[in-house]
Write an enzyme that holds these catalytic residues in place. Structure first.
Site, PDB file in Angstrom:
ATOM      1  N   GLY A  13       8.111  -4.030  12.864  1.00 56.02           N
ATOM      2  CA  GLY A  13       7.567  -3.636  14.157  1.00 56.02           C
ATOM      3  C   GLY A  13       6.316  -2.797  14.006  1.00 56.02           C
ATOM      4  O   GLY A  13       6.317  -1.790  13.289  1.00 56.02           O
ATOM      5  N   VAL A 125      15.914   2.164  14.584  1.00 53.12           N
ATOM      6  CA  VAL A 125      15.265   3.018  15.566  1.00 53.12           C
ATOM      7  C   VAL A 125      15.396   2.437  16.972  1.00 53.12           C
ATOM      8  O   VAL A 125      15.290   3.149  17.963  1.00 53.12           O
ATOM      9  CB  VAL A 125      13.764   3.197  15.214  1.00 53.12           C
ATOM     10  CG1 VAL A 125      13.067   4.158  16.167  1.00 53.12           C
ATOM     11  CG2 VAL A 125      13.604   3.672  13.768  1.00 53.12           C
ATOM     12  N   ASN A 127      16.582   0.732  20.547  1.00 58.46           N
ATOM     13  CA  ASN A 127      17.594   1.074  21.546  1.00 58.46           C
ATOM     14  C   ASN A 127      18.142  -0.164  22.249  1.00 58.46           C
ATOM     15  O   ASN A 127      17.464  -1.183  22.297  1.00 58.46           O
ATOM     16  CB  ASN A 127      16.970   2.012  22.594  1.00 58.46           C
ATOM     17  CG  ASN A 127      16.808   3.424  22.071  1.00 58.46           C
ATOM     18  OD1 ASN A 127      17.751   4.011  21.553  1.00 58.46           O
ATOM     19  ND2 ASN A 127      15.610   3.980  22.196  1.00 58.46           N
ATOM     20  N   ALA A 157      16.582  17.785  17.624  1.00 61.75           N
ATOM     21  CA  ALA A 157      15.318  18.508  17.434  1.00 61.75           C
ATOM     22  C   ALA A 157      14.821  19.073  18.762  1.00 61.75           C
ATOM     23  O   ALA A 157      14.353  20.221  18.828  1.00 61.75           O
ATOM     24  CB  ALA A 157      14.274  17.573  16.828  1.00 61.75           C
ATOM     25  N   HIS A 182      23.145   8.303  21.772  1.00 62.82           N
ATOM     26  CA  HIS A 182      21.737   8.601  22.051  1.00 62.82           C
ATOM     27  C   HIS A 182      21.473   8.105  23.465  1.00 62.82           C
ATOM     28  O   HIS A 182      20.968   7.006  23.688  1.00 62.82           O
ATOM     29  CB  HIS A 182      20.827   7.897  21.046  1.00 62.82           C
ATOM     30  CG  HIS A 182      19.360   8.095  21.318  1.00 62.82           C
ATOM     31  ND1 HIS A 182      18.805   9.340  21.498  1.00 62.82           N
ATOM     32  CD2 HIS A 182      18.341   7.205  21.459  1.00 62.82           C
ATOM     33  CE1 HIS A 182      17.508   9.210  21.725  1.00 62.82           C
ATOM     34  NE2 HIS A 182      17.199   7.926  21.716  1.00 62.82           N
TER      35      HIS A 182
END
Length: 318
Positions: A13, A125, A127, A157, A182
């Site tokens: 990507g 990474v 979703n 974070a 997430h």
């Protein structure tokens, strides 16, 4: 086991996130070779050329950067998957709107990867994070310790930064995790949050806060901050790029760092059949082990809500 070319990363990507990850990997000197794969090869070539010119500067390692194909996965140490659509401004503020499209994209990518390797560490990474991580590991029988989702690492974070700002300290001094999905059912085990050993319930006194930290408000701000950035900027890239680099660095340097990441559960908290974020010990072997933070009653309730939500989504696409 296939031969692994240590220091070789395949990046799938070349969009906003992929490009930001490539730049961050170079700035942090984390790879010897980076191969970029993208459906639009011209775009991949543009991203590669642009990034390659930065290696002439003193602060950037002279890594070999090039466009490649899935065959390059055969000896990769790490494969980073960023492929598939992302949340766009004006879309539903729910990563699950990407579900059907990105499930198919993930299956296509895993079919290509597993044709060449089952030894590389895959960092997902894309979703919806936890669903795709679960499908990639279970449907393709990929070694569980070698398939890691970035999960709530960026959420954590963001939380650490927001809480640190409230208390007037450096975010790196905060110990606290956002766990679970997430997404909307993520939660914070407040009983485990501390700053240099000072427990959360003592923050108001120790840091001179005018009022106690509003837990619900802070968690809400953590959950929506990424979606807010999308509405304001059009996409997110900087935070997730450094989240990926945190995992890559822990792997490359064999750190055994404890970070929250999405993994397929195998009995943690008595649960299985989903992927979600737990504190994981990350080394050159991928996930060395998962850790189970002691949860109070509120944490146990939130964990159950998160589990049932993710399980229902997985069953809906089975």
């Amino acid at each position: 086991m296939e031969n692994i070319s240590y220091g070789k990363i395949v990046l799938i990507g070349a969009g906003h996130v992929g490009s930001a990850i490539l730049d961050s990997l170079l700035r942090m000197n984390l790879a010897d070779e980076i191969v970029v794969i993208n459906r639009n090869e011209k775009k991949a070539l543009g991203v590669v050329l642009d990034a390659s010119h930065t290696t002439a500067f003193a602060y950037s390692a002279n890594a070999n950067i090039r466009v490649g194909t899935y065959e390059d996965c055969k000896d990769a140490q790490i494969i980073i998957n960023t492929a598939g659509p992302s949340i766009q401004p004006g879309n539903s503020r729910d990563r699950m709107v990407l579900l059907q499209t990105n499930v198919q994209v993930m299956k296509e990518i895993m079919t290509q990867i597993t044709a060449y390797t089952r030894s590389a560490i895959i960092i997902n990474v894309s979703n919806p994070m936890d669903i795709l991580t679960y499908i990639a590991q279970t449907e393709f029988n990929y070694p569980r310790n070698l398939l890691i989702g970035t999960g709530t690492l960026l959420d954590t974070a963001r939380f650490n930064k927001m809480l640190a700002d409230l208390c007037g300290v450096d975010a790196k001094n905060v110990t606290g995790f956002v766990l679970g999905e997430h997404g909307g059912t993520s939660f914070i085990p407040w009983n485990a949050v501390n700053i240099v050993g000072i427990p959360f319930h003592d923050f108001q006194k120790q840091f001179g806060l005018k009022e106690p930290v509003d837990c619900e408000k802070l968690l809400h701000e953590v959950k929506v901050s990424g979606l807010d950035i999308v509405e304001l900027k059009g996409y997110t890239s900087s935070g997730i790029a450094l989240s990926v680099c945190r995992l890559v660095g822990a792997i490359m340097r064999n750190e055994r760092a404890v970070v929250p990441a999405s993994v397929v559960l195998e009995g943690e908290y008595g649960l299985e059949g989903i992927a979600m974020s737990l504190p994981c010990v990350i080394s050159r072997n991928g996930v060395e082990r998962t850790l189970q933070i002691p949860l109070d009653k509120e944490g146990e309730k939130n964990l159950k809500i998160c589990y049932e939500y993710l399980r229902n989504v997985i069953e809906s696409i089975s």
